[in-house]
Design a protein around this motif. Structure first.
Motif, PDB file in Angstrom:
ATOM      1  N   CYS A  12      62.786  -3.607 -11.809  1.00 49.32           N
ATOM      2  CA  CYS A  12      62.106  -2.911 -10.803  1.00 49.32           C
ATOM      3  C   CYS A  12      63.258  -2.920  -9.686  1.00 49.32           C
ATOM      4  O   CYS A  12      63.430  -1.714  -8.747  1.00 49.32           O
ATOM      5  N   ASP A  15      65.934  -0.232 -10.484  1.00 49.09           N
ATOM      6  CA  ASP A  15      65.411   0.989 -10.373  1.00 49.09           C
ATOM      7  C   ASP A  15      65.164   1.470  -8.933  1.00 49.09           C
ATOM      8  O   ASP A  15      65.744   2.422  -8.421  1.00 49.09           O
ATOM      9  N   ALA A  16      64.875   0.613  -8.059  1.00 54.84           N
ATOM     10  CA  ALA A  16      64.610   0.906  -6.612  1.00 54.84           C
ATOM     11  C   ALA A  16      66.186   1.094  -5.874  1.00 54.84           C
ATOM     12  O   ALA A  16      66.360   1.872  -5.191  1.00 54.84           O
ATOM     13  N   PRO A  20      67.830   4.141  -3.348  1.00 53.52           N
ATOM     14  CA  PRO A  20      66.966   3.368  -2.351  1.00 53.52           C
ATOM     15  C   PRO A  20      66.405   4.301  -1.191  1.00 53.52           C
ATOM     16  O   PRO A  20      67.016   5.229  -1.032  1.00 53.52           O
ATOM     17  N   LEU A  27      59.594  -2.890  -1.841  1.00 54.16           N
ATOM     18  CA  LEU A  27      59.689  -2.577  -3.163  1.00 54.16           C
ATOM     19  C   LEU A  27      58.987  -3.158  -4.210  1.00 54.16           C
ATOM     20  O   LEU A  27      58.361  -2.510  -5.055  1.00 54.16           O
ATOM     21  N   TRP A  45      63.241  -3.863   1.035  1.00 59.73           N
ATOM     22  CA  TRP A  45      64.333  -3.215   1.415  1.00 59.73           C
ATOM     23  C   TRP A  45      64.613  -2.706   2.930  1.00 59.73           C
ATOM     24  O   TRP A  45      63.571  -2.125   3.506  1.00 59.73           O
ATOM     25  N   SER A  82      74.105   1.707  -3.816  1.00 61.78           N
ATOM     26  CA  SER A  82      72.982   1.624  -2.554  1.00 61.78           C
ATOM     27  C   SER A  82      73.000   1.345  -1.227  1.00 61.78           C
ATOM     28  O   SER A  82      72.272   1.593  -0.487  1.00 61.78           O
TER      29      SER A  82
END
Length: 174
Positions: A12, A15-16, A20, A27, A45, A82
């Motif tokens: 998870c 993927d985030a 971002p 998240l 986040w 990110s």
């Protein structure tokens, strides 16, 4: 936190971080019971800061496994791309809710955006950072419905709802 639950968390987060959000977002809300084995955890986040909060004490080996997982995330290509610079683990189940900086240096405040509004956060010093990200839709509703209204914010811990009311054109906010 079983190994399967930790694997779910890792995927998870990766993927985030691969794409971002442009603004602050929750998240993962494990307390919402969507992810079995992660009910005691949230991940937020904060535009360059990943804040993971634990609300229930895990076994020592589970806590070590979580720290290892978070360090792997901070070493991943997704993290590198990110723009993230800080990784915090907050132990909300302990008195004072201490925060460990697993990646990056302690911060002297952090500014984020939500729906185009700016909020100043205090990370790692208190139990709460200054904005409850799970209340984003509530702040949006206040902003959308505040024009010409007089608003009394009875829950003005950090004044996030007051900021939204002012941005929405409230006549007066107390």
């Amino acid at each position: 936190m079983t190994p399967d639950a930790l694997a779910t968390l890792e995927q998870c987060l990766l993927d985030a971080l691969a794409a971002p959000p442009a603004e602050a977002r929750r998240l993962l809300h494990g307390r919402g019971r969507r992810w079995p084995g992660l009910e005691q955890l949230t991940a937020d986040w904060l535009e360059g800061v990943l804040l993971v909060a634990l609300f229930r004490e895990p076994a020592a080996d589970q806590l070590d496994a979580l720290r290892d997982l978070l360090r792997r995330v901070a070493a991943s290509p997704a993290w590198q791309g990110s723009g993230a610079a800080h990784l915090l683990l907050q132990l909300r189940y302990l008195p004072g809710s201490p925060t460990e900086f697993l990646f990056g240096e302690p911060l002297d405040g952090w500014r984020i955006r939500e729906d185009g509004l700016y909020y100043q956060l205090d990370l790692g010093r208190k139990q709460n950072s200054g904005l409850f990200l799970d209340m984003r839709h509530g702040r949006r509703w206040v902003r959308d419905n505040a024009a010409g209204q007089r608003v009394l914010n009875l829950f003005a811990y950090t004044c996030g709802f007051s900021v939204a009311a002012i941005a929405g054109g409230a006549e007066r906010v107390v």
